[in-house]
Design a protein around this motif. Structure first.
Motif, PDB file in Angstrom:
ATOM      1  N   TYR A  67      52.943  26.569  10.157  1.00 25.89           N
ATOM      2  CA  TYR A  67      53.966  25.769  10.883  1.00 25.89           C
ATOM      3  C   TYR A  67      54.196  26.617  12.404  1.00 25.89           C
ATOM      4  N   SER A  68      53.197  27.790  12.570  1.00 21.14           N
ATOM      5  CA  SER A  68      53.137  28.491  13.864  1.00 21.14           C
ATOM      6  C   SER A  68      52.175  29.068  13.495  1.00 21.14           C
ATOM      7  N   PRO A  69      51.235  29.230  14.812  1.00 21.94           N
ATOM      8  CA  PRO A  69      50.000  30.100  14.881  1.00 21.94           C
ATOM      9  C   PRO A  69      49.996  31.606  14.837  1.00 21.94           C
ATOM     10  N   ASP A  70      49.138  32.283  14.371  1.00 19.46           N
ATOM     11  CA  ASP A  70      49.186  33.783  14.445  1.00 19.46           C
ATOM     12  C   ASP A  70      47.946  34.148  14.964  1.00 19.46           C
ATOM     13  N   ILE A  71      47.690  35.594  15.279  1.00 16.61           N
ATOM     14  CA  ILE A  71      46.667  35.996  15.824  1.00 16.61           C
ATOM     15  C   ILE A  71      45.279  35.640  15.395  1.00 16.61           C
ATOM     16  N   GLU A  72      45.196  35.478  13.979  1.00 15.72           N
ATOM     17  CA  GLU A  72      44.122  35.014  13.339  1.00 15.72           C
ATOM     18  C   GLU A  72      43.483  33.648  13.926  1.00 15.72           C
ATOM     19  N   ASP A  73      44.595  32.710  14.086  1.00 15.34           N
ATOM     20  CA  ASP A  73      44.327  31.435  14.457  1.00 15.34           C
ATOM     21  C   ASP A  73      43.568  31.477  15.849  1.00 15.34           C
ATOM     22  N   VAL A  74      44.079  32.233  16.775  1.00  9.35           N
ATOM     23  CA  VAL A  74      43.611  32.798  18.097  1.00  9.35           C
ATOM     24  C   VAL A  74      42.150  33.079  17.944  1.00  9.35           C
ATOM     25  N   GLN A  75      41.719  34.058  16.993  1.00  5.91           N
ATOM     26  CA  GLN A  75      40.418  34.580  16.838  1.00  5.91           C
ATOM     27  C   GLN A  75      39.467  33.488  16.350  1.00  5.91           C
ATOM     28  N   GLU A  76      40.098  32.524  15.678  1.00  5.25           N
ATOM     29  CA  GLU A  76      39.271  31.776  14.958  1.00  5.25           C
ATOM     30  C   GLU A  76      38.496  30.724  15.897  1.00  5.25           C
ATOM     31  N   VAL A  77      39.399  30.306  16.827  1.00  5.21           N
ATOM     32  CA  VAL A  77      38.732  29.444  18.038  1.00  5.21           C
ATOM     33  C   VAL A  77      38.362  30.224  19.359  1.00  5.21           C
ATOM     34  N   ALA A  78      38.356  31.582  19.508  1.00  9.36           N
ATOM     35  CA  ALA A  78      38.083  32.226  20.625  1.00  9.36           C
ATOM     36  C   ALA A  78      36.908  32.191  21.101  1.00  9.36           C
ATOM     37  N   TYR A  79      35.867  32.340  20.150  1.00  8.73           N
ATOM     38  CA  TYR A  79      34.311  32.257  20.557  1.00  8.73           C
ATOM     39  C   TYR A  79      33.817  30.949  21.144  1.00  8.73           C
ATOM     40  N   ALA A  80      34.166  29.797  20.396  1.00  8.82           N
ATOM     41  CA  ALA A  80      33.858  28.354  21.058  1.00  8.82           C
ATOM     42  C   ALA A  80      34.720  28.047  22.353  1.00  8.82           C
ATOM     43  N   ILE A  81      35.959  28.732  22.577  1.00  8.63           N
ATOM     44  CA  ILE A  81      36.605  28.748  23.960  1.00  8.63           C
ATOM     45  C   ILE A  81      36.145  29.531  25.181  1.00  8.63           C
ATOM     46  N   LEU A  82      35.655  30.608  24.683  1.00 10.04           N
ATOM     47  CA  LEU A  82      35.606  31.587  25.729  1.00 10.04           C
ATOM     48  C   LEU A  82      33.754  31.752  26.235  1.00 10.04           C
ATOM     49  N   LYS A  83      33.036  31.405  25.308  1.00  7.74           N
ATOM     50  CA  LYS A  83      31.742  31.753  25.591  1.00  7.74           C
ATOM     51  C   LYS A  83      31.030  30.883  26.750  1.00  7.74           C
ATOM     52  N   HIS A  84      31.454  29.965  27.076  1.00 11.50           N
ATOM     53  CA  HIS A  84      30.916  28.924  28.357  1.00 11.50           C
ATOM     54  C   HIS A  84      31.780  29.212  29.441  1.00 11.50           C
ATOM     55  N   ARG A  85      32.772  30.289  29.284  1.00 12.14           N
ATOM     56  CA  ARG A  85      33.521  30.449  30.621  1.00 12.14           C
ATOM     57  C   ARG A  85      33.169  31.815  31.067  1.00 12.14           C
ATOM     58  N   ILE A  86      32.413  32.459  30.344  1.00 15.88           N
ATOM     59  CA  ILE A  86      32.067  33.872  31.002  1.00 15.88           C
ATOM     60  C   ILE A  86      30.610  33.807  31.357  1.00 15.88           C
ATOM     61  N   VAL A  87      30.332  34.536  32.513  1.00 18.61           N
ATOM     62  CA  VAL A  87      29.060  34.472  32.987  1.00 18.61           C
ATOM     63  C   VAL A  87      28.256  35.678  32.978  1.00 18.61           C
ATOM     64  N   LYS A  88      27.114  35.839  32.366  1.00 20.36           N
ATOM     65  CA  LYS A  88      26.419  37.237  32.025  1.00 20.36           C
ATOM     66  C   LYS A  88      25.643  37.370  33.072  1.00 20.36           C
ATOM     67  N   ASN A  89      25.362  38.653  33.453  1.00 20.30           N
ATOM     68  CA  ASN A  89      24.757  39.112  34.836  1.00 20.30           C
ATOM     69  C   ASN A  89      23.285  39.574  34.425  1.00 20.30           C
ATOM     70  N   TYR A  90      22.318  39.655  35.281  1.00 15.48           N
ATOM     71  CA  TYR A  90      20.954  40.150  34.858  1.00 15.48           C
ATOM     72  C   TYR A  90      20.618  41.138  33.928  1.00 15.48           C
ATOM     73  N   LYS A  91      21.585  42.462  34.125  1.00 11.36           N
ATOM     74  CA  LYS A  91      21.490  43.194  32.986  1.00 11.36           C
ATOM     75  C   LYS A  91      21.656  43.036  31.488  1.00 11.36           C
ATOM     76  N   ALA A  92      22.597  42.080  31.411  1.00  9.95           N
ATOM     77  CA  ALA A  92      22.754  41.490  29.891  1.00  9.95           C
ATOM     78  C   ALA A  92      21.592  40.671  29.809  1.00  9.95           C
ATOM     79  N   GLU A  93      20.899  39.853  30.471  1.00  7.54           N
ATOM     80  CA  GLU A  93      19.926  39.002  30.441  1.00  7.54           C
ATOM     81  C   GLU A  93      18.764  39.834  29.705  1.00  7.54           C
TER      82      GLU A  93
END
Length: 333
Positions: free
Chosen positions: A293-319
């Protein structure tokens, strides 16, 4: 009353008992949807889960994978189970914005008449969206954010619910155009489709090379989906969960107060406020379909990767060092 008091203690907000009944109905419908989708789609459980969460949250999804992983079939099957008006747009290098939005033509009475494009539907399958130039990709921006389009100075409102479920080939393939950051940010989820397991592939071959055709039954209506979307937004959230989500997003921004060393070293741009909003909405939906009936931190972590991964831009060093978005995001938990 015990349930109301428990939610009040956690979130400071009461939950309406009629919403409790609606949440139970949502859990039942979600289970039935997955069973119906499973008649056609074998495996890809995570992808199906995230698409359904984005629909319940009113968001859009981007499916990424090599050809042949049933990206188009997944979207088509989900559209059938939801009982919504569905249009498929094949994105090609010569596709024009008017091919998506529609255009005005001069009719026999010498008056301009607007002919609606395929965007005027409940579910849009933008197939191979990165095979068309950015000019045409941008035709979706207003529709995805405002649920409306502007053609020849006239404003047209789209039907509700409205979702864009786009498929994308890996950008390393020939004939692809990278999606602009503004376009990527409109997608709630970026979902990677993996190769099936050995046993799943055996089942795929068995079912697709026989003469038996599964029948998909629509289980929801447009009105029910709209009601479920409003229900998700009414779910109370504890302040500490919201603070956790916002802090998680702020950690992706280089040189910010909360940014860890891995972000400062390997990330050029972090996620914006839309990521925080989507984290909470998706966490609410994830909690709801799991009977909470209410989300907790585990629910945030469960969806975090699919929500964040296309919103961060890696630099050349990461590549150069082979650092992935997944490594960065998991280090933030």
């Amino acid at each position: 009353m015990i349930l109301k008091n428990a939610i009040l203690k956690i979130t400071g907000k009461k939950i309406n008992m009629s919403d409790v009944a609606a949440l139970k109905q949502l859990v039942e419908k979600h289970t039935a949807l997955k069973q119906e989708i499973g008649k056609i789609i074998i495996g890809q459980n995570k992808a199906v889960d995230h698409i359904l969460l984005s629909i319940l949250s009113g968001g859009h999804s981007l499916l990424i994978g090599v050809p042949g992983l049933a990206k188009t079939l997944i979207v088509n099957t989900i559209a059938q189970t939801l009982g919504l008006d569905f249009k498929r747009i094949q994105f090609t290098p010569d596709l024009m914005p008017s091919d998506i939005l529609g255009s005005e033509i001069l009719d026999e009475t010498n008056h301009f008449k607007f002919i609606k494009g395929p965007i005027f539907s409940n579910i849009i399958l933008a197939d191979e969206i990165n095979r068309t130039p950015p000019k045409t990709q941008a035709a979706l921006l207003e529709a995805m954010q405002e649920r409306s389009v502007t053609v020849a100075g006239h404003h047209h409102t789209l039907a509700k619910p409205f979702f864009v479920l786009a498929t994308q080939n890996p950008i390393e393939q020939e004939g692809t155009y990278p999606l602009p950051e503004a376009q990527l940010d409109r997608f709630m989820f970026s979902i990677n489709l993996e190769y099936p397991t050995f046993n799943e592939e055996i089942e795929v071959v068995k079912t697709t090379t026989s003469d038996i055709k599964a029948v998909i039954n629509p289980l929801l209506s447009a009105n029910e989906i709209n009601e479920f979307q409003h229900l998700i937004r009414r779910i109370p959230v504890a302040d500490n969960v919201i603070e956790y989500a916002v802090k998680l997003v702020s950690k992706t921004r280089p040189n910010s107060i909360n940014a860890p060393e891995i972000v400062n070293n390997y990330i050029d741009w972090g996620a914006g406020p839309r990521a925080s909003q989507n984290l909470i909405l998706a966490a609410k939906a994830n909690a709801a379909v799991n009977g909470k009936y209410s989300p907790d931190i585990e629910d945030v972590q469960e969806v975090a990767y699919a929500i964040l991964k296309h919103r961060i831009v890696k630099n050349y060093k990461a590549e150069a060092e082979g650092v992935t978005e997944k490594q960065v995001i998991e280090s933030l938990f």
